[in-house]
Motif scaffolding. Sequence first.
Motif, PDB file in Angstrom:
ATOM      1  N   ALA A  87       2.223  -6.040   3.325  1.00  0.00           N
ATOM      2  CA  ALA A  87       1.771  -4.974   3.108  1.00  0.00           C
ATOM      3  C   ALA A  87       0.852  -4.838   1.861  1.00  0.00           C
ATOM      4  O   ALA A  87      -0.246  -4.038   1.711  1.00  0.00           O
ATOM      5  N   ALA A  88       0.904  -6.024   1.060  1.00  0.00           N
ATOM      6  CA  ALA A  88      -0.189  -6.161  -0.053  1.00  0.00           C
ATOM      7  C   ALA A  88      -1.377  -6.800   0.358  1.00  0.00           C
ATOM      8  O   ALA A  88      -2.222  -6.709  -0.676  1.00  0.00           O
ATOM      9  N   MET A  89      -1.611  -7.182   1.537  1.00  0.00           N
ATOM     10  CA  MET A  89      -2.773  -7.780   1.816  1.00  0.00           C
ATOM     11  C   MET A  89      -4.103  -6.876   1.707  1.00  0.00           C
ATOM     12  O   MET A  89      -4.912  -7.477   1.328  1.00  0.00           O
ATOM     13  N   PRO A  90      -4.061  -5.811   1.977  1.00  0.00           N
ATOM     14  CA  PRO A  90      -5.294  -4.923   1.568  1.00  0.00           C
ATOM     15  C   PRO A  90      -5.659  -4.928   0.120  1.00  0.00           C
ATOM     16  O   PRO A  90      -7.050  -5.242  -0.314  1.00  0.00           O
ATOM     17  N   ILE A  91      -4.800  -5.035  -0.812  1.00  0.00           N
ATOM     18  CA  ILE A  91      -4.919  -5.283  -2.183  1.00  0.00           C
ATOM     19  C   ILE A  91      -5.715  -6.701  -2.463  1.00  0.00           C
ATOM     20  O   ILE A  91      -6.895  -6.619  -2.882  1.00  0.00           O
ATOM     21  N   LEU A  92      -4.939  -7.631  -1.871  1.00  0.00           N
ATOM     22  CA  LEU A  92      -5.748  -8.978  -2.204  1.00  0.00           C
ATOM     23  C   LEU A  92      -7.095  -9.140  -1.502  1.00  0.00           C
ATOM     24  O   LEU A  92      -8.176  -9.617  -2.028  1.00  0.00           O
ATOM     25  N   VAL A  93      -7.125  -8.586  -0.335  1.00  0.00           N
ATOM     26  CA  VAL A  93      -8.510  -8.768   0.579  1.00  0.00           C
ATOM     27  C   VAL A  93      -9.698  -7.726  -0.424  1.00  0.00           C
ATOM     28  O   VAL A  93     -10.804  -7.930  -0.519  1.00  0.00           O
ATOM     29  N   TYR A  94      -9.277  -6.729  -0.948  1.00  0.00           N
ATOM     30  CA  TYR A  94     -10.098  -5.790  -1.720  1.00  0.00           C
ATOM     31  C   TYR A  94     -10.518  -6.618  -3.097  1.00  0.00           C
ATOM     32  O   TYR A  94     -11.654  -6.611  -3.388  1.00  0.00           O
ATOM     33  N   ILE A  95      -9.513  -7.124  -3.604  1.00  0.00           N
ATOM     34  CA  ILE A  95      -9.882  -7.809  -4.945  1.00  0.00           C
ATOM     35  C   ILE A  95     -10.893  -9.157  -4.424  1.00  0.00           C
ATOM     36  O   ILE A  95     -11.895  -9.197  -5.284  1.00  0.00           O
ATOM     37  N   VAL A  96     -10.655  -9.870  -3.587  1.00  0.00           N
ATOM     38  CA  VAL A  96     -11.377 -10.957  -3.071  1.00  0.00           C
ATOM     39  C   VAL A  96     -12.861 -10.525  -2.813  1.00  0.00           C
ATOM     40  O   VAL A  96     -13.698 -11.212  -3.194  1.00  0.00           O
ATOM     41  N   GLY A  97     -12.789  -9.510  -1.930  1.00  0.00           N
ATOM     42  CA  GLY A  97     -13.921  -8.916  -1.252  1.00  0.00           C
ATOM     43  C   GLY A  97     -14.893  -8.424  -2.669  1.00  0.00           C
ATOM     44  O   GLY A  97     -16.022  -8.449  -2.450  1.00  0.00           O
ATOM     45  N   VAL A 118       0.229   1.115  -3.315  1.00  0.00           N
ATOM     46  CA  VAL A 118       0.362   0.199  -2.151  1.00  0.00           C
ATOM     47  C   VAL A 118       1.323  -0.960  -3.067  1.00  0.00           C
ATOM     48  O   VAL A 118       2.486  -1.198  -2.567  1.00  0.00           O
ATOM     49  N   GLY A 119       0.721  -1.265  -4.124  1.00  0.00           N
ATOM     50  CA  GLY A 119       1.631  -2.433  -4.816  1.00  0.00           C
ATOM     51  C   GLY A 119       2.747  -1.886  -5.349  1.00  0.00           C
ATOM     52  O   GLY A 119       3.730  -2.637  -5.567  1.00  0.00           O
ATOM     53  N   ALA A 120       2.851  -0.675  -5.951  1.00  0.00           N
ATOM     54  CA  ALA A 120       4.097  -0.063  -6.348  1.00  0.00           C
ATOM     55  C   ALA A 120       5.208  -0.193  -5.285  1.00  0.00           C
ATOM     56  O   ALA A 120       6.134  -0.539  -5.552  1.00  0.00           O
ATOM     57  N   GLY A 121       4.917   0.215  -4.030  1.00  0.00           N
ATOM     58  CA  GLY A 121       5.736   0.036  -3.160  1.00  0.00           C
ATOM     59  C   GLY A 121       6.263  -1.141  -2.514  1.00  0.00           C
ATOM     60  O   GLY A 121       7.454  -1.497  -2.427  1.00  0.00           O
ATOM     61  N   VAL A 122       5.238  -2.195  -2.750  1.00  0.00           N
ATOM     62  CA  VAL A 122       5.784  -3.386  -2.303  1.00  0.00           C
ATOM     63  C   VAL A 122       6.682  -3.958  -3.430  1.00  0.00           C
ATOM     64  O   VAL A 122       7.386  -4.855  -3.123  1.00  0.00           O
ATOM     65  N   LEU A 123       6.362  -3.799  -4.889  1.00  0.00           N
ATOM     66  CA  LEU A 123       7.292  -4.213  -5.913  1.00  0.00           C
ATOM     67  C   LEU A 123       8.676  -3.668  -5.702  1.00  0.00           C
ATOM     68  O   LEU A 123       9.657  -4.297  -5.931  1.00  0.00           O
ATOM     69  N   THR A 124       8.729  -2.601  -5.240  1.00  0.00           N
ATOM     70  CA  THR A 124       9.972  -1.619  -5.162  1.00  0.00           C
ATOM     71  C   THR A 124      10.775  -2.322  -3.820  1.00  0.00           C
ATOM     72  O   THR A 124      11.911  -2.678  -4.054  1.00  0.00           O
ATOM     73  N   ALA A 125      10.076  -2.810  -2.797  1.00  0.00           N
ATOM     74  CA  ALA A 125      10.849  -3.461  -1.768  1.00  0.00           C
ATOM     75  C   ALA A 125      11.065  -4.781  -2.151  1.00  0.00           C
ATOM     76  O   ALA A 125      12.174  -5.317  -1.813  1.00  0.00           O
ATOM     77  N   ALA A 148       4.417   2.173   0.385  1.00  0.00           N
ATOM     78  CA  ALA A 148       3.271   1.243   0.780  1.00  0.00           C
ATOM     79  C   ALA A 148       2.275   1.608   1.950  1.00  0.00           C
ATOM     80  O   ALA A 148       1.196   1.570   1.994  1.00  0.00           O
ATOM     81  N   LEU A 149       3.124   1.903   2.887  1.00  0.00           N
ATOM     82  CA  LEU A 149       2.517   2.352   4.054  1.00  0.00           C
ATOM     83  C   LEU A 149       1.832   3.442   4.245  1.00  0.00           C
ATOM     84  O   LEU A 149       0.588   3.525   4.812  1.00  0.00           O
ATOM     85  N   CYS A 150       2.287   4.396   3.340  1.00  0.00           N
ATOM     86  CA  CYS A 150       1.517   5.689   3.018  1.00  0.00           C
ATOM     87  C   CYS A 150      -0.011   5.390   2.294  1.00  0.00           C
ATOM     88  O   CYS A 150      -1.080   6.064   2.748  1.00  0.00           O
ATOM     89  N   GLY A 151       0.343   4.718   1.346  1.00  0.00           N
ATOM     90  CA  GLY A 151      -0.996   4.038   0.582  1.00  0.00           C
ATOM     91  C   GLY A 151      -2.037   3.321   1.646  1.00  0.00           C
ATOM     92  O   GLY A 151      -3.190   3.755   1.537  1.00  0.00           O
TER      93      GLY A 151
END
Length: 312
Positions: A75-85, A104-111, A252-255
């Motif tokens: 679920a963190a992929m959009p974050i990484l794609v955005y940073i690289v993009g 999204v990142g907060a949700g992934v860290l919680t999981a 994360a999904l909501c984000g």
Amino acid sequence: GGFPFPLSLTSVHMLFCSVVSWLLVRFGLVDAQPVLADTYVKCILPIGGLFGVTLWLGNAAYLYLSVAFIQMLKAAMPILVYIVGTGLGTETWCLQTVNVLLVVGAGVLTASYAEVVFVPLGMLCQCCSLLSEATRLTLVQVLLQGHGVKLNPITMMYHVSPVCFMFLLIPWGILEAEKVLTHAWKVGLGLLLLSAAAAFALNYAIYLLIGNTSALTMNVAGVIKDVLLIYLSMALYGSIVTKLQFLGYAVALCGVFYYNYNKTKQLQTIIAVKALKTGLQESCCNKASEGVNTVTLPILRSASKTAASSEP
């Protein structure tokens, strides 16, 4: 496991993709456009190498982490794609987007915090795989949309898969070659070929989607697939998912879905602006053409009358 060799499995997949795409091009079923040497060095080679790293480390992570937890991390992929993009110019920096991706990142860290079986090595493999995949997808988008190279999914695999296979041979020879040759396989050759065919179909779908949309859209569309995999992992393999993990993944999904909504609105606005510019340009050209006709027709008529009167 039946075949605990991630490098070998990835190499089989890439060899299969290389052979099938080569056969399709060789027998004229698909036209392969030649790629310039500069484009090959700047795009094809990095894409092939990154693809090898993504598949190798991504498959290795399954040796240490559960299927459900790995899908949550994706679920963190959009974050990484955005940073690289933003670094490569395919995305623009926006504070609202950053705030959404922080959710999204907060949700992934919680999981991740609530994971019952947490193996640091597996986590490291998966994070490196995701970063490599984000970079690769962005480079694919640059190649297909930014360099003016017209490659369909088959020709993309025709160029990239052999490079990926060659990159994988070096670590395979060092880490797994001897083990594979002496290991008693619990998996038949038919099952390996079936998995390779599935990998070919998946790569075809990915390149087709990126070529017509964007790398970010591809990752958002994969959210539904990840949710289904989490459910199947729990149902078939008994993977343990805690309530806190469910909560973190839901956040994360909501984000991700909200980000997808904003991204869709931005794309619609861009398309509308381009259509408006095209319409204005055509209108200006038509008016200019009418103006030329208004000025030149009387001149042509006068010149024809002069020529007629001067004839003997």
